[in-house]
Design an enzyme around this catalytic site. Structure first.
Site, PDB file in Angstrom:
ATOM      1  N   TRP A  79      -6.931  -0.068   5.174  1.00 55.46           N
ATOM      2  CA  TRP A  79      -7.715   0.004   3.939  1.00 55.46           C
ATOM      3  C   TRP A  79      -9.177   0.283   4.222  1.00 55.46           C
ATOM      4  CZ3 TRP A  79      -5.356   1.545  -0.013  1.00 55.46           C
ATOM      5  CH2 TRP A  79      -4.040   1.151  -0.265  1.00 55.46           C
TER       6      TRP A  79
ATOM      7  N   LYS B 195      -2.232  -7.852  -6.354  1.00 58.85           N
ATOM      8  CA  LYS B 195      -1.853  -8.773  -5.286  1.00 58.85           C
ATOM      9  C   LYS B 195      -1.991 -10.223  -5.742  1.00 58.85           C
ATOM     10  CE  LYS B 195      -2.218  -4.900  -2.766  1.00 58.85           C
ATOM     11  NZ  LYS B 195      -3.227  -3.866  -2.532  1.00 58.85           N
TER      12      LYS B 195
ATOM     13  N   ASP C 295     -13.972  -5.604  -0.144  1.00 58.51           N
ATOM     14  CA  ASP C 295     -12.698  -5.252  -0.785  1.00 58.51           C
ATOM     15  C   ASP C 295     -11.770  -6.455  -0.656  1.00 58.51           C
ATOM     16  OD1 ASP C 295     -10.219  -4.392  -1.567  1.00 58.51           O
ATOM     17  OD2 ASP C 295     -10.114  -2.681  -0.183  1.00 58.51           O
TER      18      ASP C 295
END
Ligand SMILES: *Cc1c(COP(=O)(O)O)cnc(C)c1O
Length: 359
Positions: free
Chosen positions: A101, A195, A171
């Site tokens: 990511w 999530k 993030d």
């Protein structure tokens, strides 16, 4: 029948939340309509939206000088929105690369400004976090970006990087709400909802007020933090159902005792699973211990040919979505807030039995 769903995202939601949504599906608050079927500008929905923000602020103890935005486009849209809002094209931003990511965030940021990679854990195949003193930060950088929890690699920072006054951007897609954090250490926190917050389609952005209002020319209004903040994140029609579910999840978290209680539970779940892996002498987790994630636990069996059998038998036992990310293989158990301790117990029991039969 409900299974224990270890998916990385979209991920399992609290059963209580799903049941409440089911009960309210056709008649929300006695209005004779679903919450999906009413205007986002109606009094009832605006109250719901405000309530969700208030609960999130309370859970994370968000200081008053931060805006909370409920945006669309997922975390990936923020990979672009962050440089557009926080820096001009000539600016430099520091990015810490700890895996998949981080790499995506870096790739997108490079289209908008100069990127300095302040640390890259490629040498360990992204199984480590950089030492706190090891970050090569640019004096005067527009911001420092990092990924506190790498969802695919299962690598998590055990510390908050010190940036000496440069805004820190995080993030937190796969770790937000898993424990208390000190929001004041950050300039901006963002998290795709699917999530640990709710359904996909929603991205929460928590941004310090002094960082908004200077988006570069050409920034689309729906990505302009100031424009969105001024309009209560309703410059256009927001994902109302996702926002509603997120609000129910926030209330559920408060009923669990808030983030202190969640941290205890999450730590215990992670300790239980890592201990089972380490003590098996058979399963393995590739991540160096200080950087092991509480939320995403990748693991392997000695013979990769057994993976298919593992996944099939686990599925038959009601333990689903344990395959690792397509880019890394192996297995991965995502054990977010909504995964009850009983789910981890069931997984550990299954793993022990599987090893006895195949080890
Ligand atoms: C899932 C995830 C993303 C991507 O989220 P989208 O909503 O699909 O854009 C980004 N960063 C992290 C850490 C993630 O876990």
């Amino acid at each position: 029948m409900r299974v224990f769903n270890f998916a990385a995202g979209p991920a399992t939601l609290p059963l209580e939340v799903l049941e409440q949504a089911r009960d309210e599906m056709t008649d929300w608050r006695g209005g004779g309509m679903s919450v999906m079927e009413i205007s986002h500008r109606s009094k009832a929905f605006v109250a719901l939206a405000r309530d969700a923000e208030t609960d999130l602020r309370e859970l994370l103890a968000i200081p008053a000088n931060y805006k909370v935005l409920f945006l669309q486009g997922g975390a990936s849209a923020q990979f672009a929105a962050i440089p557009m809002n926080l820096a001009g094209p000539e600016a430099t931003a520091d990015y810490v690369n700890t895996g998949a990511w981080s790499k995506k965030a870096i790739g997108e940021a490079k289209r908008f400004l100069r990127v300095n990679v302040a640390a890259d854990e490629g040498d360990s195949n992204y199984s480590t976090v950089p030492a706190a003193e090891g970050l090569r930060l640019t004096p005067g950088a527009a911001y420092v970006h990092y990924t506190p929890n790498e969802t695919i690699g299962g690598v998590e920072f055990p510390y908050v990087p010190e940036t000496r006054g440069v805004p820190l951007v995080a993030d937190m897609s796969s770790t937000i709400l898993s424990r208390p954090i000190d929001v004041s250490k950050y300039g901006l926190i963002y998290a795709g909802a699917q999530k640990n917050i709710g359904p996909s389609g929603l991205c929460v952005v928590i941004v310090r007020e002094d960082l908004i209002g200077r988006a570069r020319a050409g920034t689309p209004l729906v990505w302009d933090y100031k424009a969105m903040a001024d309009d209560g994140s309703m410059l256009n029609t927001p994902p109302t159902f996702a926002w509603y579910i997120a609000g129910l999840v926030f209330k559920w978290l408060k009923r669990q005792g808030g983030l202190g209680a969640m941290a205890e539970r999450n730590r215990a779940k992670a300790v239980r699973l890592y201990r089972a892996i380490d003590e098996s002498g058979w399963y393995a987790n590739p991540v160096a211990k200080p950087g092991r994630s509480w939320m995403n636990v990748p693991f392997t069996v000695p013979d990769p040919a057994l993976e298919k059998t593992f996944l099939a038998e686990a599925g038959a036992a009601g333990l689903t979505n344990l395959e690792g990310h397509r880019s890394v293989g192996g297995m991965r158990a995502s054990i977010y807030n909504a995964m009850p301790p009983a789910g981890v117990e069931a997984l550990v029991a299954f793993m022990t039995d599987f090893q006895r039969r195949h080890g």
